[in-house]
Write a protein that holds these residues in place. Structure first.
Motif, PDB file in Angstrom:
ATOM      1  N   GLY A   1     136.009  11.202  42.775  1.00 63.11           N
ATOM      2  CA  GLY A   1     136.295  10.000  43.527  1.00 63.11           C
ATOM      3  C   GLY A   1     136.652  10.276  44.965  1.00 63.11           C
ATOM      4  O   GLY A   1     137.005  11.379  45.357  1.00 63.11           O
ATOM      5  N   LEU A   2     136.594   9.199  45.751  1.00 65.79           N
ATOM      6  CA  LEU A   2     136.775   9.317  47.192  1.00 65.79           C
ATOM      7  C   LEU A   2     138.147   9.867  47.558  1.00 65.79           C
ATOM      8  O   LEU A   2     138.288  10.610  48.509  1.00 65.79           O
ATOM      9  CB  LEU A   2     136.558   7.936  47.835  1.00 65.79           C
ATOM     10  CG  LEU A   2     136.653   7.872  49.351  1.00 65.79           C
ATOM     11  CD1 LEU A   2     135.575   8.718  49.992  1.00 65.79           C
ATOM     12  CD2 LEU A   2     136.537   6.421  49.824  1.00 65.79           C
ATOM     13  N   THR A   3     139.181   9.490  46.806  1.00 62.45           N
ATOM     14  CA  THR A   3     140.532   9.926  47.166  1.00 62.45           C
ATOM     15  C   THR A   3     140.698  11.434  47.076  1.00 62.45           C
ATOM     16  O   THR A   3     141.570  11.994  47.729  1.00 62.45           O
ATOM     17  CB  THR A   3     141.571   9.262  46.247  1.00 62.45           C
ATOM     18  OG1 THR A   3     141.250   9.558  44.884  1.00 62.45           O
ATOM     19  CG2 THR A   3     141.579   7.745  46.431  1.00 62.45           C
ATOM     20  N   ASP A   4     139.843  12.107  46.293  1.00 64.63           N
ATOM     21  CA  ASP A   4     139.981  13.553  46.122  1.00 64.63           C
ATOM     22  C   ASP A   4     138.954  14.351  46.932  1.00 64.63           C
ATOM     23  O   ASP A   4     138.933  15.573  46.861  1.00 64.63           O
ATOM     24  CB  ASP A   4     139.822  13.937  44.650  1.00 64.63           C
ATOM     25  CG  ASP A   4     140.991  13.493  43.792  1.00 64.63           C
ATOM     26  OD1 ASP A   4     140.744  13.062  42.672  1.00 64.63           O
ATOM     27  OD2 ASP A   4     142.142  13.569  44.262  1.00 64.63           O
ATOM     28  N   THR A   5     138.097  13.660  47.683  1.00 58.90           N
ATOM     29  CA  THR A   5     136.985  14.355  48.334  1.00 58.90           C
ATOM     30  C   THR A   5     137.466  15.474  49.247  1.00 58.90           C
ATOM     31  O   THR A   5     137.001  16.608  49.173  1.00 58.90           O
ATOM     32  CB  THR A   5     136.127  13.358  49.137  1.00 58.90           C
ATOM     33  OG1 THR A   5     135.592  12.395  48.233  1.00 58.90           O
ATOM     34  CG2 THR A   5     134.992  14.074  49.834  1.00 58.90           C
ATOM     35  N   GLU A   6     138.414  15.184  50.125  1.00 56.41           N
ATOM     36  CA  GLU A   6     138.869  16.204  51.065  1.00 56.41           C
ATOM     37  C   GLU A   6     139.555  17.346  50.338  1.00 56.41           C
ATOM     38  O   GLU A   6     139.386  18.510  50.697  1.00 56.41           O
ATOM     39  CB  GLU A   6     139.816  15.586  52.102  1.00 56.41           C
ATOM     40  CG  GLU A   6     140.248  16.616  53.140  1.00 56.41           C
ATOM     41  CD  GLU A   6     140.790  15.987  54.406  1.00 56.41           C
ATOM     42  OE1 GLU A   6     141.732  16.561  54.969  1.00 56.41           O
ATOM     43  OE2 GLU A   6     140.278  14.931  54.815  1.00 56.41           O
ATOM     44  N   LEU A   7     140.315  17.033  49.287  1.00 55.26           N
ATOM     45  CA  LEU A   7     140.994  18.078  48.536  1.00 55.26           C
ATOM     46  C   LEU A   7     139.983  18.980  47.840  1.00 55.26           C
ATOM     47  O   LEU A   7     140.182  20.193  47.718  1.00 55.26           O
ATOM     48  CB  LEU A   7     141.946  17.456  47.514  1.00 55.26           C
ATOM     49  CG  LEU A   7     142.955  18.395  46.857  1.00 55.26           C
ATOM     50  CD1 LEU A   7     143.831  19.078  47.905  1.00 55.26           C
ATOM     51  CD2 LEU A   7     143.820  17.626  45.866  1.00 55.26           C
TER      52      LEU A   7
ATOM     53  N   TYR B   1     137.036  19.842  48.981  1.00 57.38           N
ATOM     54  CA  TYR B   1     136.532  20.777  49.985  1.00 57.38           C
ATOM     55  C   TYR B   1     137.603  21.798  50.356  1.00 57.38           C
ATOM     56  O   TYR B   1     137.304  22.966  50.594  1.00 57.38           O
ATOM     57  CB  TYR B   1     136.104  20.026  51.238  1.00 57.38           C
ATOM     58  CG  TYR B   1     134.975  19.035  51.037  1.00 57.38           C
ATOM     59  CD1 TYR B   1     133.932  19.301  50.160  1.00 57.38           C
ATOM     60  CD2 TYR B   1     134.952  17.837  51.734  1.00 57.38           C
ATOM     61  CE1 TYR B   1     132.899  18.400  49.977  1.00 57.38           C
ATOM     62  CE2 TYR B   1     133.919  16.925  51.572  1.00 57.38           C
ATOM     63  CZ  TYR B   1     132.900  17.214  50.688  1.00 57.38           C
ATOM     64  OH  TYR B   1     131.878  16.331  50.524  1.00 57.38           O
ATOM     65  N   ARG B   2     138.839  21.339  50.431  1.00 55.61           N
ATOM     66  CA  ARG B   2     139.922  22.219  50.877  1.00 55.61           C
ATOM     67  C   ARG B   2     140.266  23.254  49.800  1.00 55.61           C
ATOM     68  O   ARG B   2     140.578  24.405  50.108  1.00 55.61           O
ATOM     69  CB  ARG B   2     141.153  21.366  51.199  1.00 55.61           C
ATOM     70  CG  ARG B   2     142.230  22.117  51.950  1.00 55.61           C
ATOM     71  CD  ARG B   2     143.404  21.208  52.262  1.00 55.61           C
ATOM     72  NE  ARG B   2     143.044  20.106  53.119  1.00 55.61           N
ATOM     73  CZ  ARG B   2     142.862  20.192  54.430  1.00 55.61           C
ATOM     74  NH1 ARG B   2     143.000  21.354  55.033  1.00 55.61           N
ATOM     75  NH2 ARG B   2     142.539  19.136  55.145  1.00 55.61           N
ATOM     76  N   GLN B   3     140.227  22.826  48.529  1.00 51.34           N
ATOM     77  CA  GLN B   3     140.551  23.723  47.416  1.00 51.34           C
ATOM     78  C   GLN B   3     139.292  23.882  46.559  1.00 51.34           C
ATOM     79  O   GLN B   3     139.227  23.432  45.421  1.00 51.34           O
ATOM     80  CB  GLN B   3     141.707  23.172  46.589  1.00 51.34           C
ATOM     81  CG  GLN B   3     143.005  23.073  47.377  1.00 51.34           C
ATOM     82  CD  GLN B   3     144.187  22.607  46.521  1.00 51.34           C
ATOM     83  OE1 GLN B   3     144.064  22.382  45.326  1.00 51.34           O
ATOM     84  NE2 GLN B   3     145.328  22.469  47.153  1.00 51.34           N
ATOM     85  N   ARG B   4     138.286  24.517  47.140  1.00 50.68           N
ATOM     86  CA  ARG B   4     137.004  24.647  46.456  1.00 50.68           C
ATOM     87  C   ARG B   4     137.147  25.368  45.130  1.00 50.68           C
ATOM     88  O   ARG B   4     136.408  25.102  44.172  1.00 50.68           O
ATOM     89  CB  ARG B   4     136.017  25.386  47.372  1.00 50.68           C
ATOM     90  CG  ARG B   4     134.642  25.532  46.789  1.00 50.68           C
ATOM     91  CD  ARG B   4     133.912  24.192  46.657  1.00 50.68           C
ATOM     92  NE  ARG B   4     133.289  23.807  47.896  1.00 50.68           N
ATOM     93  CZ  ARG B   4     132.726  22.626  48.114  1.00 50.68           C
ATOM     94  NH1 ARG B   4     132.737  21.707  47.154  1.00 50.68           N
ATOM     95  NH2 ARG B   4     132.171  22.342  49.284  1.00 50.68           N
TER      96      ARG B   4
ATOM     97  N   ARG C   1     140.631  20.813  58.884  1.00 53.73           N
ATOM     98  CA  ARG C   1     141.911  20.886  59.570  1.00 53.73           C
ATOM     99  C   ARG C   1     142.933  21.499  58.617  1.00 53.73           C
ATOM    100  O   ARG C   1     143.009  21.108  57.450  1.00 53.73           O
ATOM    101  CB  ARG C   1     142.361  19.475  59.969  1.00 53.73           C
ATOM    102  CG  ARG C   1     143.565  19.442  60.899  1.00 53.73           C
ATOM    103  CD  ARG C   1     144.031  18.001  61.092  1.00 53.73           C
ATOM    104  NE  ARG C   1     142.950  17.145  61.549  1.00 53.73           N
ATOM    105  CZ  ARG C   1     142.596  17.014  62.825  1.00 53.73           C
ATOM    106  NH1 ARG C   1     143.244  17.684  63.758  1.00 53.73           N
ATOM    107  NH2 ARG C   1     141.600  16.215  63.165  1.00 53.73           N
ATOM    108  N   PRO C   2     143.734  22.502  59.039  1.00 57.15           N
ATOM    109  CA  PRO C   2     144.702  23.121  58.125  1.00 57.15           C
ATOM    110  C   PRO C   2     145.675  22.104  57.557  1.00 57.15           C
ATOM    111  O   PRO C   2     146.056  21.141  58.221  1.00 57.15           O
ATOM    112  CB  PRO C   2     145.433  24.144  59.013  1.00 57.15           C
ATOM    113  CG  PRO C   2     144.489  24.416  60.134  1.00 57.15           C
ATOM    114  CD  PRO C   2     143.752  23.141  60.359  1.00 57.15           C
ATOM    115  N   GLU C   3     146.046  22.320  56.292  1.00 55.35           N
ATOM    116  CA  GLU C   3     147.025  21.428  55.667  1.00 55.35           C
ATOM    117  C   GLU C   3     148.340  21.487  56.437  1.00 55.35           C
ATOM    118  O   GLU C   3     148.768  22.548  56.893  1.00 55.35           O
ATOM    119  CB  GLU C   3     147.268  21.838  54.220  1.00 55.35           C
ATOM    120  CG  GLU C   3     146.176  21.406  53.276  1.00 55.35           C
ATOM    121  CD  GLU C   3     146.555  21.623  51.831  1.00 55.35           C
ATOM    122  OE1 GLU C   3     146.858  20.634  51.140  1.00 55.35           O
ATOM    123  OE2 GLU C   3     146.551  22.779  51.394  1.00 55.35           O
ATOM    124  N   GLY C   4     148.952  20.327  56.560  1.00 58.56           N
ATOM    125  CA  GLY C   4     150.232  20.260  57.247  1.00 58.56           C
ATOM    126  C   GLY C   4     150.118  20.073  58.734  1.00 58.56           C
ATOM    127  O   GLY C   4     151.119  19.824  59.411  1.00 58.56           O
TER     128      GLY C   4
END
Length: 631
Positions: free
Chosen positions: A152-158, A160-163, A494-497
């Motif tokens: 789902g869309l809400t997890d898309t960036e996560l 990519y970030r945590q492949r 973009r780095p987390e935080g």
């Protein structure tokens, strides 16, 4: 993530750490295990025993290793699923088979733990192929719980970030990258069979060339000199053609310090190849042959799905740029007798002017505005204006144009090819004009002419055909992936935080000038008909070959996407606006811009600062829902 979920995950993490501590105290530290002999994989077992009937024993003992994905405890016996390198398989665990202590240890395992087991292959009453465990060992403890949902869309960036988590939870993602490797191997095999030599050229280069692409810069301490990451491999590869390597190619990373969107990442992979004694028509034939072969090998068919379309690799069209523009816009380049004619025509058709508005450059703008979004099936567009083709050979019978093509599939450019310019005098002149134009527009830029490349040409380069293909876009196409991030294992993020918000700028109010308030009254009844709405930015990307325009796809609360084009690229990069809540007027009539329809207007605050116009989008509180009406 809600606060209670954060607490729950933290508690699970602490529970798992406590389990690990007890294992270590009891002398069962899984991290001391250095090896497990694995002699079988899930998919191979499934293939070998596909005809094994229900409730039948195979008589074969196997050793498997992988991640525990499910577990169902049923008293003295349990079922679980193991995921290994080739898929999933059910395991059956009985207390009588393992023993009391080992079975109790199994019951304490968590999903995500990595285990090894030895057991016999059989098929259950329900027909599921399984392995009955005789021995089972914890090989590594998963301290972080696996997510329950990873879609789902809400997890898309996560994702990519945590492949690594994405790969654990979504086997189809792994398939994309297996296909990517198959594509890369297929390209190399295709090139090698045709006698091309694969080489590696420098990634760090000594200076910025005059091309439009912007480089990343760094500094070499020992040499005490600034360097740039390469934006192409072309000039080094053509030096090798001069040196007598008649067929040469490189697959490598390219770096461009520009915007990010579903088709662009700051670092990407390309293949560039050069063949002596060939021209751009030979390169067209090579492209067709390569794409057909890759479709056969990777997809098993030359008619492949991409989104809601079907792409047919047996159906390639060839049009000159002049023909394509005339076909889709009705504008005939040959009617323009001067640059002024072209400028007037561009104004009439609402086509944005290039930085240097010549006839040829304006023709290219018409192509971008009217043609590119029509090219769904594979299409070669050839004979490009010389103004935008500094490395291509002029057409002998029409020197305003060059022997250059780009090819397009699904309205996206995939590659670029030339009959390479090998006239050192012409090449010097084009390079020097290109750098002069860059410096006229950007006085502080550090672009230089690559005179060593001119020197190489002066030794003599044979007639040569050259080609560059964007590998990531090719992988997107052959895996039906809609974003370049889907085909990069670790896309730039973009780095987390790190806050997306820019640090507030200190403003000298003495340099600020705003327009005077409107002196005439506006009829309230007419003004009140403007429909101001909150809109959410679903995606945002730069409009190709426009320095000003960004294309927004917006959620306006209606359930249908709204597209608005806005000339604010000077002030914002696309990725920083995705997810933002903006304010738009949504009941304006559609307006054509760069050949695309813009449906509404985003509101910005306008002022001058130290004599320069500044635009600031009105960014609203994210709590405001899409479609909320402003009163």
């Amino acid at each position: 993530m809600a606060e209670e979920q954060v607490i729950d995950l933290t508690e699970q993490y602490l529970i798992r750490k406590d389990k690990l501590a007890r294992l270590k105290e009891e002398g069962h530290d899984p991290y001391t295990i250095t090896k497990f002999t694995q002699d079988a994989f899930s998919a191979d077992i499934a293939e070998e025993f596909k005809d094994l009937p229900a409730e039948a024993e195979s008589g074969k003992t196997v050793s498997l290793a992988g991640r525990l994905m499910t577990k169902r405890i049923m008293g003295k016996a349990s079922f679980a699923h193991l995921r290994d390198d080739k898929g999933d398989i059910q395991i059956y665990v009985r207390r009588d088979e393992l023993g009391d202590e080992a079975y109790a240890a199994f019951k304490k395992l968590d999903l995500g733990d990595i285990i090894g087991l030895t057991g016999e292959v059989f098929r259950t009453k329900t027909g599921e192929l399984s392995v009955r465990a005789h021995e089972l060992t914890l090989l590594s403890k998963g301290l972080r719980p696996l997510p329950d949902k990873w879609h789902g869309l809400t997890d898309t960036e996560l994702r990519y970030r945590q492949r690594y988590v994405d790969l654990i939870m979504n086997p189809e993602v792994k398939e994309t990258f297996i296909k990517r490797t198959k594509i890369m191997n297929g390209i190399r095999s295709f090139m090698n069979e045709r006698g091309y030599l694969e080489v590696e050229t420098p990634i760090l280069t000594p200076f910025e060339i005059g091309a439009a692409a912007r480089p990343f810069t760094t500094h070499h301490n020992t040499l005490d000199m600034d360097m740039v990451l390469r934006i192409e491999t072309e000039l080094y590869l053509k030096r090798l053609i001069v040196g007598g390597i008649d067929r040469v190619y490189e697959i490598g990373r390219i770096f461009r310090n520009e915007g990010m969107d579903p088709r662009h990442n700051p670092e990407f992979t390309s293949i560039e190849l050069y063949q002596a004694y060939a021209d751009f028509h030979d390169m067209m034939d090579l492209v067709e042959d390569l794409f057909k072969r890759l479709a056969d090998e990777v997809c098993g068919t030359r008619k492949i799905p991409y989104g809601d379309k079907e792409i047919d690799f047996d159906n390639w069209s060839r049009l000159t740029m002049k023909e394509a523009v005339k076909k889709y816009s009705g504008v005939d380049f040959d009617d323009w007798k001067s640059d002024e004619d072209a400028i007037a025509c561009a104004a009439e058709h609402h086509v944005e002017l290039p930085e240097v508005p010549s006839r040829g450059a304006i023709l290219a703008e018409f192509f971008d505005a009217y043609v590119e979004d029509k090219l769904v099936q594979p299409t070669f567009i050839y004979d490009y204006p010389v103004e935008i083709s500094p490395l291509a050979k002029r057409k002998p019978d029409d020197p305003e144009f060059t022997e250059r093509f780009e090819f397009f599939i699904n309205c996206m450019e995939f590659g670029n090819a030339f009959s390479e310019l090998n006239d050192p005098i012409d090449q010097r002149g084009r390079f020097e004009r290109q750098v002069a134009e860059r410096k006229a527009l950007e006085p502080d830029c550090k672009a230089q002419v690559d005179y060593d490349f001119i020197n190489a040409l002066e030794y003599g380069m044979p007639p040569t055909g050259g080609l560059g293909i964007g590998v990531d876009r090719l992988v997107m196409l052959l895996t039906n992936s809609q974003s370049i991030r889907d085909v990069l294992l670790f896309p730039t993020m973009r780095p987390e935080g790190v806050s997306e918000k820019k640090a507030p700028e200190k403003i000298d109010l003495s340099k600020v000038r705003i327009e005077p308030l409107f002196s005439e009254y506006v009829d309230f009844e007419t003004f009140s008909k403007c429909d101001f709405r909150a809109v959410k930015v679903k995606s945002c990307e730069a409009v190709k070959k426009s320095e000003k325009l960004l294309k927004f796809v917006l959620d306006d609360g209606t359930g249908e996407d709204r597209v608005i084009l806005s000339g604010i690229h000077k002030f914002y990069e696309p990725d920083e606006l995705i997810g933002k809540t903006l304010i738009a007027i949504v009941n304006l009539p559609p307006r054509k811009m760069m050949g695309m329809e813009s449906n509404g207007m985003l509101l910005s605050a306008v002022n001058e600062y130290d004599g320069e116009e500044m635009l600031n989008l009105l960014i609203a509180d994210d709590r405001i829902p899409a479609g909320a009406k402003l009163n």
